[in-house]
Design an enzyme around this catalytic site. Structure first.
Site, PDB file in Angstrom:
ATOM      1  N   GLU A  40      81.090 -21.215  11.605  1.00 22.71           N
ATOM      2  CA  GLU A  40      81.489 -22.623  11.427  1.00 22.71           C
ATOM      3  C   GLU A  40      82.813 -22.689  10.629  1.00 22.71           C
ATOM      4  O   GLU A  40      83.204 -21.765  10.178  1.00 22.71           O
ATOM      5  CB  GLU A  40      80.229 -23.007   9.960  1.00 22.71           C
ATOM      6  CG  GLU A  40      80.518 -24.313   9.220  1.00 22.71           C
ATOM      7  CD  GLU A  40      79.531 -24.445   7.945  1.00 22.71           C
ATOM      8  OE1 GLU A  40      78.874 -23.536   7.846  1.00 22.71           O
ATOM      9  OE2 GLU A  40      79.386 -25.579   7.657  1.00 22.71           O
ATOM     10  N   LYS A 109      78.019 -32.058  11.752  1.00 25.03           N
ATOM     11  CA  LYS A 109      77.003 -31.480  11.156  1.00 25.03           C
ATOM     12  C   LYS A 109      76.181 -32.650  10.436  1.00 25.03           C
ATOM     13  O   LYS A 109      76.973 -33.440   9.750  1.00 25.03           O
ATOM     14  CB  LYS A 109      77.425 -30.373  10.122  1.00 25.03           C
ATOM     15  CG  LYS A 109      76.445 -29.927   9.266  1.00 25.03           C
ATOM     16  CD  LYS A 109      77.378 -28.831   8.174  1.00 25.03           C
ATOM     17  CE  LYS A 109      76.559 -28.062   7.514  1.00 25.03           C
ATOM     18  NZ  LYS A 109      77.173 -27.154   6.618  1.00 25.03           N
ATOM     19  N   CYS A 142      74.802 -24.354  10.169  1.00 23.33           N
ATOM     20  CA  CYS A 142      74.567 -23.785   8.770  1.00 23.33           C
ATOM     21  C   CYS A 142      73.423 -24.481   8.174  1.00 23.33           C
ATOM     22  O   CYS A 142      72.159 -24.184   8.665  1.00 23.33           O
ATOM     23  CB  CYS A 142      75.763 -24.081   7.988  1.00 23.33           C
ATOM     24  SG  CYS A 142      75.754 -22.656   6.634  1.00 23.33           S
TER      25      CYS A 142
END
Lengths: 272, 272
Positions: A40, A109, A142
């Site tokens: 990430e 995200k 994540c």
């Protein structure tokens, strides 16, 4: 067979030129891999002191660094995190899927972690399943992995592999136990019978240590490969195994679902 | 504090009188516990050779054995599996929630495993969250746990504890790893910040061995207690910890959900 490589790199906060070369070199080093996963925010680092600091290293998907990734990748597919500046001027914690043809998809995200909420805008689109030369690959970033809805919808969308750039802050855990994030990913792989490749980062950044949780996980939920600081986890797998969702002749992890039973209840927002 | 006890019993296939006494004795032995969890199908055993064999030991929720459970329980709440004969004449793999007041709820397993499909009819109601003296308790049975939708909807329904009677057939796993079912339960506990108490069975039955996977799991996803063959796992916990879904000051495992994003996609039945 498909060779998956996850390179547990240590980007430098706010140093785009360094991270650009670091990530391109990691892709070149992974020559022979078919799928390469990077951490990430590998282009920017993570522990931003301010939105302005993030904005200074934010890039658009047409930035030349992605052409460098594509050139370094050869026949491979690369999934890596970057700090994205949107056309709307907002910042996103994003991941790009890049192959010889360039940037194939960008995912923003959708579940932001902690201080990210001060810097980034959450994405408003579900994660993509990208048809690549290695097969259909889903993308999460994540904390997204901690929402079983996300891994499930990628499995339902046909992903054989979920590639997840992550930055997992080190948290306490009992001796002998795996990191909780890894346990969650193992469970997600098994209940969906998909491969999952999590690429964590390395290097202490502004006092923050990381779990070094890079892991390539089988549809049985077993960890096939891990990586040390700065190192690469590599696994040779048959991604087509993820096409079958059967556990035995009578059970199938997707066909056994009862969506009519749970869908109305899952739409709730908080405990009743 | 709430004392949770899970008794990893070995029922005898088709022997209702034996299992009736075995389960009542286990409840008496657990005196001092506030919540007592017993295995799946503890009244009947599991490895039925035919539906007729199951029918011969099937009981209705008004069967006197539940009054015995209630009497043995004292102030405790009991969650245990039984082979149910429905008013419709069909057989269900069910769990009863019993306290001093009698049978408070019956849940019929909605995801049937393997040969169960030849014997039982799947339930058509979502799992209940029962308001008990120990707090709100959700109920699942065995393979149900492998559907993250089920654990999620119980958390959204306000369960602080998910009590799961199980019969986990022993499956191969790498040395040093936990049973995959336990990994799935640990992940489910953590992503929902609920306690989970899985009560497995013991005793080889018609050649089938069991995982002996009884485990009481914290909202952090850590195993607090396990049990050997025939033994009891016991943990003293503060169930109110499961009321908070916060991971830090900015993250909450339920409030961070994006149901508008995933609900339409989760309704799919198979890979697109």
């Amino acid at each position: 067979m498909t060779r998956i490589a996850c390179r547990q790199l240590a980007p430098r906060i706010g140093d785009l030129p360094f991270n650009r070369e670091l990530s391109a070199a990691a892709i070149r080093d992974a020559a022979g891999a078919d799928v390469i996963v990077l951490p990430e925010l590998v282009t920017s680092g993570y522990m931003f002191a301010s939105p302005a600091e993030a904005a200074a290293v934010a890039v658009r998907p047409d930035h030349p660094l992605f052409a460098e990734w594509a050139a370094a990748a050869g026949d491979a597919v690369v999934i890596g995190g970057f700090c994205e500046r949107g056309d709307d001027g907002l910042l996103y914690n994003s991941a790009a899927v890049v192959d010889r043809g360039g940037v194939r998809a960008v995912y923003r995200k959708t579940h932001l972690w902690d201080a990210e909420k001060s810097v980034f805008t959450p994405g408003d689109r579900p994660p993509p399943v990208v048809r690549t030369s290695a097969g259909p690959i889903g993308v999460l970033i994540c904390y997204d992995l901690e929402f079983p809805e996300m891994t499930r919808l990628l499995a339902l969308g046909g992903a054989h592999l979920i590639a997840a750039p992550v930055n997992w802050p080190l948290v306490e855990r009992p001796p002998g136990e795996r990191p909780p994030e890894t346990v969650i990913a193992m469970a997600a792989a098994r209940v969906n019978r998909t491969f999952i490749a999590c690429c964590d980062r390395a290097g202490t950044e502004r006092g923050q240590e990381w779990t070094l949780g890079t892991a390539i996980i089988s549809p049985d939920g077993q960890v096939l490969a891990e990586a040390g600081e700065g190192a690469q986890a590599t696994a040779d797998v048959d991604l087509l195994l993820a096409r079958s969702k059967a556990l035995n002749s009578r059970n199938d992890v997707l066909a056994d679902r009862r969506p009519d039973l749970y869908s109305p209840l899952l739409h709730r927002r908080a405990p009743s």
